[in-house]
Write an enzyme that holds these catalytic residues in place. Sequence first.
Site, mmCIF file in Angstrom:
data_model
loop_
_atom_site.group_PDB
_atom_site.id
_atom_site.type_symbol
_atom_site.label_atom_id
_atom_site.label_comp_id
_atom_site.label_asym_id
_atom_site.label_seq_id
_atom_site.Cartn_x
_atom_site.Cartn_y
_atom_site.Cartn_z
ATOM 1 N N LYS A 186 3.152 -78.541 26.149
ATOM 2 C CA LYS A 186 2.501 -79.760 25.667
ATOM 3 C C LYS A 186 1.752 -80.394 26.837
ATOM 4 C CE LYS A 186 5.265 -82.631 23.637
ATOM 5 N NZ LYS A 186 6.182 -83.735 23.305
ATOM 6 N N CYS A 234 -10.995 -88.391 27.634
ATOM 7 C CA CYS A 234 -11.437 -87.363 26.688
ATOM 8 C C CYS A 234 -10.494 -87.246 25.499
ATOM 9 C CB CYS A 234 -11.516 -86.014 27.420
ATOM 10 S SG CYS A 234 -11.992 -84.640 26.357
ATOM 11 N N CYS A 264 -11.744 -84.910 23.028
ATOM 12 C CA CYS A 264 -12.266 -83.698 22.378
ATOM 13 C C CYS A 264 -11.712 -82.416 23.004
ATOM 14 C CB CYS A 264 -13.783 -83.657 22.456
ATOM 15 S SG CYS A 264 -14.463 -83.271 24.086
ATOM 16 N N CYS A 293 -13.290 -88.151 30.434
ATOM 17 C CA CYS A 293 -14.453 -87.674 29.689
ATOM 18 C C CYS A 293 -15.580 -87.352 30.663
ATOM 19 C CB CYS A 293 -14.900 -88.767 28.712
ATOM 20 S SG CYS A 293 -16.461 -88.408 27.878
ATOM 21 N N HIS A 325 -18.327 -83.816 25.056
ATOM 22 C CA HIS A 325 -18.220 -84.021 23.606
ATOM 23 C C HIS A 325 -19.602 -84.020 22.947
ATOM 24 C CE1 HIS A 325 -18.550 -88.134 25.332
ATOM 25 N NE2 HIS A 325 -19.327 -88.322 24.276
HETATM 26 FE FE1 FES Z 1 -14.148 -85.078 25.605
HETATM 27 FE FE2 FES Z 1 -16.001 -86.828 26.180
HETATM 28 S S1 FES Z 1 -14.468 -87.011 24.729
HETATM 29 S S2 FES Z 1 -15.694 -84.917 27.068
#
Ligand code: FES
Length: 99
Positions: free
Chosen positions: A47, A64, A66, A75, A79
């Site tokens: 995890k 982040c 994504c 981030c 994304h």
């Molecule tokens: Fe993953 Fe921006 S939310 S790189």
Amino acid sequence: MLSTKQDWLQVLPYAGLLGCLSYIAYQAYRKPRGTRINNKVDKEKDKVVNMVDIEDVADKTAYCRCWKSGKFPLCDGSHNKHNAENCDNVGPLVFKKKE
Ligand code: FES
């Protein structure tokens, strides 16, 4: 021996039952085949958990959500490429200090 049509018709319910039980057992023990979200971050871990001390958060920090960032958990804008390629709409979680 199953030589006549009547013989086959007698076996048919049992064959159907065996097929159903086999299918149920297969569904119960097969590995789930969902789409993976995390394809590159800390794959060796069971995890992925990131702890951030709230005192270390800058005036504005984007985290982040994504799983595509090269600077995870921060981030890096990856994304945008993911969204364009997949018609998706994911974006970061932004922490911002009150002014
Ligand atoms: Fe993953 Fe921006 S939310 S790189």
